[in-house]
Scaffold this motif. Structure first.
Motif, PDB file in Angstrom:
ATOM      1  N   UNK A 139      -5.482  40.010  34.644  1.00 42.93           N
ATOM      2  CA  UNK A 139      -6.374  39.531  33.585  1.00 42.93           C
ATOM      3  C   UNK A 139      -5.594  39.157  32.331  1.00 42.93           C
ATOM      4  N   UNK A 140      -4.569  39.938  32.006  1.00 45.78           N
ATOM      5  CA  UNK A 140      -3.742  39.700  30.822  1.00 45.78           C
ATOM      6  C   UNK A 140      -2.321  39.378  31.286  1.00 45.78           C
ATOM      7  N   UNK A 187       3.109  42.215  38.993  1.00 39.47           N
ATOM      8  CA  UNK A 187       2.284  41.090  38.563  1.00 39.47           C
ATOM      9  C   UNK A 187       2.644  40.413  37.260  1.00 39.47           C
ATOM     10  N   UNK A 188       3.894  40.558  36.776  1.00 35.95           N
ATOM     11  CA  UNK A 188       4.251  39.903  35.516  1.00 35.95           C
ATOM     12  C   UNK A 188       4.190  38.388  35.661  1.00 35.95           C
ATOM     13  N   UNK A 189       3.972  37.722  34.537  1.00 36.54           N
ATOM     14  CA  UNK A 189       3.917  36.263  34.559  1.00 36.54           C
ATOM     15  C   UNK A 189       5.278  35.639  34.312  1.00 36.54           C
ATOM     16  N   UNK A 190       6.199  36.382  33.668  1.00 37.01           N
ATOM     17  CA  UNK A 190       7.546  35.877  33.409  1.00 37.01           C
ATOM     18  C   UNK A 190       8.476  37.058  33.184  1.00 37.01           C
ATOM     19  N   UNK A 191       9.770  36.820  33.412  1.00 37.70           N
ATOM     20  CA  UNK A 191      10.798  37.835  33.187  1.00 37.70           C
ATOM     21  C   UNK A 191      11.844  37.238  32.260  1.00 37.70           C
ATOM     22  N   UNK A 242      -2.028  37.819  25.573  1.00 34.58           N
ATOM     23  CA  UNK A 242      -0.744  37.941  26.272  1.00 34.58           C
ATOM     24  C   UNK A 242      -0.018  39.175  25.743  1.00 34.58           C
ATOM     25  N   UNK A 243       0.906  39.691  26.563  1.00 34.63           N
ATOM     26  CA  UNK A 243       1.664  40.886  26.182  1.00 34.63           C
ATOM     27  C   UNK A 243       3.143  40.660  26.482  1.00 34.63           C
ATOM     28  N   UNK A 244       3.991  41.097  25.556  1.00 33.46           N
ATOM     29  CA  UNK A 244       5.435  41.121  25.759  1.00 33.46           C
ATOM     30  C   UNK A 244       5.860  42.574  25.807  1.00 33.46           C
ATOM     31  N   UNK A 245       6.461  42.996  26.917  1.00 32.94           N
ATOM     32  CA  UNK A 245       6.954  44.364  27.068  1.00 32.94           C
ATOM     33  C   UNK A 245       8.478  44.331  26.987  1.00 32.94           C
ATOM     34  N   UNK A 246       9.035  45.031  26.002  1.00 31.13           N
ATOM     35  CA  UNK A 246      10.477  45.041  25.754  1.00 31.13           C
ATOM     36  C   UNK A 246      11.088  46.356  26.226  1.00 31.13           C
ATOM     37  N   UNK A 247      12.121  46.257  27.072  1.00 29.32           N
ATOM     38  CA  UNK A 247      12.794  47.445  27.601  1.00 29.32           C
ATOM     39  C   UNK A 247      14.304  47.245  27.468  1.00 29.32           C
ATOM     40  N   UNK A 248      14.991  48.268  26.977  1.00 31.65           N
ATOM     41  CA  UNK A 248      16.429  48.168  26.758  1.00 31.65           C
ATOM     42  C   UNK A 248      17.233  48.303  28.039  1.00 31.65           C
TER      43      UNK A 248
END
Length: 234
Positions: free
Chosen positions: A68-69, A94-98, A181-187
């Protein structure tokens, strides 16, 4: 894969190899094909040869809906198999982009990705993962960029996963309504530098805690994406 049509399609290359040697299909077997852009077809194997695999009697079917998002995963570049695992699992979730990132604690030398070969490999991993989990959309693996450029890209909600060692306090990150939309940031393996956390927060990012334990760099994306994806429905 070429464009399927009612008469069928001839698969070659990696697609045919997977059908012959991994799935071990035989004439008459039922199969499903997708184009990576949200379309899926059901058909049956017509013939299996050294040159390829023929799929016939194709009929369009409704694929599994996308999330959905839409979520973009931005992660510091990891070493070899670790990065492959992140791309594989993020695709299945299910991410839309990496978005691979070069950050202050990334230890992978720039020459490992500057030629473009690494990105091509990651994209192939995404395609294979989508095929395995029967996802009709393949997320795009974007060119490696820095944190500043990533934070300037449009996103309705930015979430930075803060590891326990930083000593930062993560507040409630869920907005009142589902974001566009969501941006998930991981180091990377070494995590975020304190200055990077400050930079992200200044850009409007909310801190997301993944619990009191320090997670491996390739495990953190699975936990974070599961948490965020389930918040508004898969």
């Amino acid at each position: 894969m070429g464009e399927p049509h009612a008469g069928g399609i001839e698969l070659s290359g990696d697609e045919a190899h997977r059908m012959r040697h991994v799935l071990r299909v035989a004439p008459g077997d039922a199969v499903a094909l997708f184009d990576g852009r949200g379309h899926e077809w059901a058909g049956r194997v017509g013939a299996v040869t050294r040159q390829g695999v023929a799929v016939v009697d194709l009929q369009p079917i409704t694929p599994i809906p996308e999330a959905r998002v839409p979520i973009t995963l931005a992660i510091g570049v990891l070493k070899g198999d670790q990065m492959d695992a992140v791309v594989r699992d993020a695709t299945m979730i299910g991410v839309s982009a990496i978005q691979p990132l070069r950050t202050l604690h990334v230890t992978v030398p720039p020459k490992a990705w500057q030629s473009g070969a690494a990105r091509e490999r990651w994209q192939r991993v995404a395609i294979a993962s989508a095929t395995q989990c029967r996802r009709a959309v393949v997320p795009e693996v974007l060119p490696v960029t820095d944190l500043d450029a990533c934070l300037r890209a449009p996103s309705a909600l930015r979430l930075m996963c803060a590891e326990p060692a930083l000593g930062t306090q993560a507040a409630d990150w869920r907005p009142a309504a589902p974001p566009e939309s969501v941006l998930v940031l991981i180091g990377p393996e070494g995590g975020w530098a304190a200055v990077e956390v400050e930079q992200a927060v200044a850009a409007g990012a909310r801190l997301l805690s993944l619990g009191p334990r320090t997670l491996r760099a390739e495990t953190a994306p699975v936990v974070a994406l599961t948490l965020v994806s389930s918040a508004w429905g898969w």
